[in-house]
Design an enzyme around this catalytic site. Structure first.
Site, short mmCIF file in Angstrom:
data_model
loop_
_atom_site.label_atom_id
_atom_site.label_comp_id
_atom_site.label_asym_id
_atom_site.label_seq_id
_atom_site.Cartn_x
_atom_site.Cartn_y
_atom_site.Cartn_z
N TYR A 83 0.86 -1.18 0.00
CA TYR A 83 0.00 0.00 0.00
C TYR A 83 0.90 1.23 0.00
O TYR A 83 2.06 1.18 0.45
CB TYR A 83 -0.90 0.01 1.24
CG TYR A 83 -2.01 -1.01 1.12
CD1 TYR A 83 -3.23 -0.67 0.54
CD2 TYR A 83 -1.84 -2.31 1.55
CE1 TYR A 83 -4.24 -1.61 0.40
CE2 TYR A 83 -2.83 -3.26 1.42
CZ TYR A 83 -4.03 -2.90 0.84
OH TYR A 83 -5.03 -3.83 0.69
N TYR B 43 -1.04 -10.45 -1.60
CA TYR B 43 0.15 -9.88 -0.95
C TYR B 43 0.24 -10.40 0.49
O TYR B 43 -0.77 -10.79 1.07
CB TYR B 43 0.09 -8.35 -0.96
CG TYR B 43 -1.05 -7.78 -0.15
CD1 TYR B 43 -0.91 -7.50 1.21
CD2 TYR B 43 -2.29 -7.54 -0.74
CE1 TYR B 43 -1.97 -7.00 1.94
CE2 TYR B 43 -3.35 -7.03 -0.01
CZ TYR B 43 -3.18 -6.76 1.33
OH TYR B 43 -4.23 -6.28 2.07
N ARG C 46 -2.81 -12.61 1.81
CA ARG C 46 -4.20 -12.21 1.57
C ARG C 46 -4.50 -12.38 0.09
O ARG C 46 -3.67 -12.03 -0.76
CB ARG C 46 -4.40 -10.73 1.93
CG ARG C 46 -4.27 -10.42 3.40
CD ARG C 46 -5.38 -9.47 3.82
NE ARG C 46 -6.66 -10.12 3.66
CZ ARG C 46 -7.81 -9.49 3.47
NH1 ARG C 46 -7.83 -8.17 3.42
NH2 ARG C 46 -8.95 -10.16 3.34
N HIS D 65 -10.31 -2.55 -1.73
CA HIS D 65 -11.04 -2.14 -0.52
C HIS D 65 -12.05 -1.04 -0.86
O HIS D 65 -11.76 -0.16 -1.67
CB HIS D 65 -10.08 -1.50 0.49
CG HIS D 65 -9.17 -2.44 1.17
ND1 HIS D 65 -9.42 -2.95 2.42
CD2 HIS D 65 -7.98 -2.96 0.79
CE1 HIS D 65 -8.41 -3.74 2.78
NE2 HIS D 65 -7.53 -3.77 1.81
N HIS E 98 -7.50 -8.13 -3.66
CA HIS E 98 -8.79 -7.47 -3.41
C HIS E 98 -8.67 -5.97 -3.58
O HIS E 98 -7.58 -5.39 -3.46
CB HIS E 98 -9.28 -7.77 -1.98
CG HIS E 98 -8.29 -7.39 -0.94
ND1 HIS E 98 -7.31 -8.25 -0.52
CD2 HIS E 98 -8.08 -6.23 -0.27
CE1 HIS E 98 -6.55 -7.64 0.37
NE2 HIS E 98 -6.99 -6.40 0.54
C1 BEZ Z 1 -5.77 -5.37 4.18
O1 BEZ Z 1 -5.33 -4.27 3.87
O2 BEZ Z 1 -6.50 -5.95 3.42
C2 BEZ Z 1 -5.40 -6.03 5.45
C3 BEZ Z 1 -4.07 -6.16 5.77
C4 BEZ Z 1 -3.73 -6.77 6.96
C5 BEZ Z 1 -4.72 -7.26 7.79
C6 BEZ Z 1 -6.05 -7.14 7.43
C7 BEZ Z 1 -6.39 -6.53 6.25
FE FE Z 2 -5.86 -5.08 1.65
#
Ligand code: BEZ
Ligand code: FE
Length: 282
Positions: A157, A191, A212, A217, A215
């Site tokens: 990010y 990521y 993860r 957000h 996605h």
């Molecule tokens: C996220 O940005 O998606 C995320 C990253 C770490 C923990 C939970 C969500």
């Molecule tokens: Fe995320």
């Protein structure tokens, strides 16, 4: 009573809440004390383990500075964030399901005109994201705001990466009279959550991977409706079944498909917002 035993200590601690004025706080603290004590009894926690736990929590707090939110991350990887989400957002027909906020949201993303490219032409597979924001019975919601953020192709990010502008791959879009929204971006990538802090250490000790699934957000809000904090996941991602933060919901998985006649992918999704509960006069 002055002296307490293993058997009497829990009730004694709870009894000290007798003068707690706030009823909800009292109920929460009572349950917290009972569950913590039960945990210590169940595992027969050693002094060395409790010291290690306190050191771990201290390190987690010390790592939580500025944009780095290690405590949110800890809550996420232990499934607490998704459990809090589940008990607070029981959804309903026509209402988009919620999922974790995560530690990388920042306020102040720019308000952008429909169709803007939040990647500013940066690297990645160009993607058009569009759809509508609707009431549960399918009526358009005008002036809904979609606050969007995602990672760059390097898995970072903007707030994690000194080579990105603070608001790279972030923006706020407003729906038109038909409830429609549309923006350009790049296809998100899967990521790892940050592993260079205490949460990484504990994930490693548990033998868990930190990934993860890819996605986008969203925080979607509109006057008179409940705000939804959610993601759109990329269909086919290899981590959909083992998300490190347990955030996947089937209804949030979207196909990113080639757009006919264009060198871009497209992803379409209609959000449903629940009308806010009316406040009743006291
Ligand atoms: C996220 O940005 O998606 C995320 C990253 C770490 C923990 C939970 C969500
Ligand atoms: Fe995320």
């Amino acid at each position: 009573m002055r002296e307490f035993t293993e058997e009497t200590l829990t009730d004694a601690v709870v009894a000290r809440l007798a003068r707690t004025e706030n009823a909800r706080f009292k109920a929460v603290m009572t349950a917290l004390i009972r569950h913590l004590h039960a945990f210590v009894r169940e595992v027969e926690l050693t002094e060395a383990e409790w010291t290690a736990a306190i050191r771990f929590l201290t390190a987690t707090g010390q790592a939580s500075v500025g944009d780095r939110q290690e405590f949110i991350l800890l809550s996420d990887v232990l499934g607490v964030s998704m459990l809090v989400d589940a008990v607070n957002h029981r959804g309903g027909r026509g209402v988009t399901q919620s999922t974790v906020l995560g530690p990388f949201y920042i306020e102040g993303a720019p308000d952008l005109p429909m169709g803007s490219d939040i990647s500013h032409g940066g690297p990645g597979e160009p993607t058009e994201v569009s759809g509508r924001v609707l009431t549960p019975d399918g009526k358009p919601i005008k002036d809904a705001v979609l606050d969007v953020w995602q990672t760059a192709p390097n898995g970072f990010y903007s707030t994690q990466d000194p080579n990105q502008d603070r608001f790279n791959l972030r923006g706020r879009f407003r729906t038109d009279a038909s409830g429609a929204y549309f923006f350009r971006t790049i296809k998100p990538t899967s990521y790892p959550v940050p592993t260079d802090g205490p949460v990484g250490t504990i994930l490693n000790a548990m033998g868990r991977h930190p990934m993860r699934p890819a996605h986008l957000h969203f925080i979607v809000s509109a006057p008179g409706y409940e705000t939804v904090t959610t993601h759109l996941f990329v269909d086919g991602d290899p981590y959909l079944d083992s998300d490190v933060v347990f955030g996947v919901k089937n209804a949030l998985i979207v196909a990113f498909t080639p757009k006919a006649g264009a060198k871009t992918l497209e992803a379409k999704y209609d959000f449903g917002l629940k009308p806010a509960a009316r406040k009743t006069a006291a």
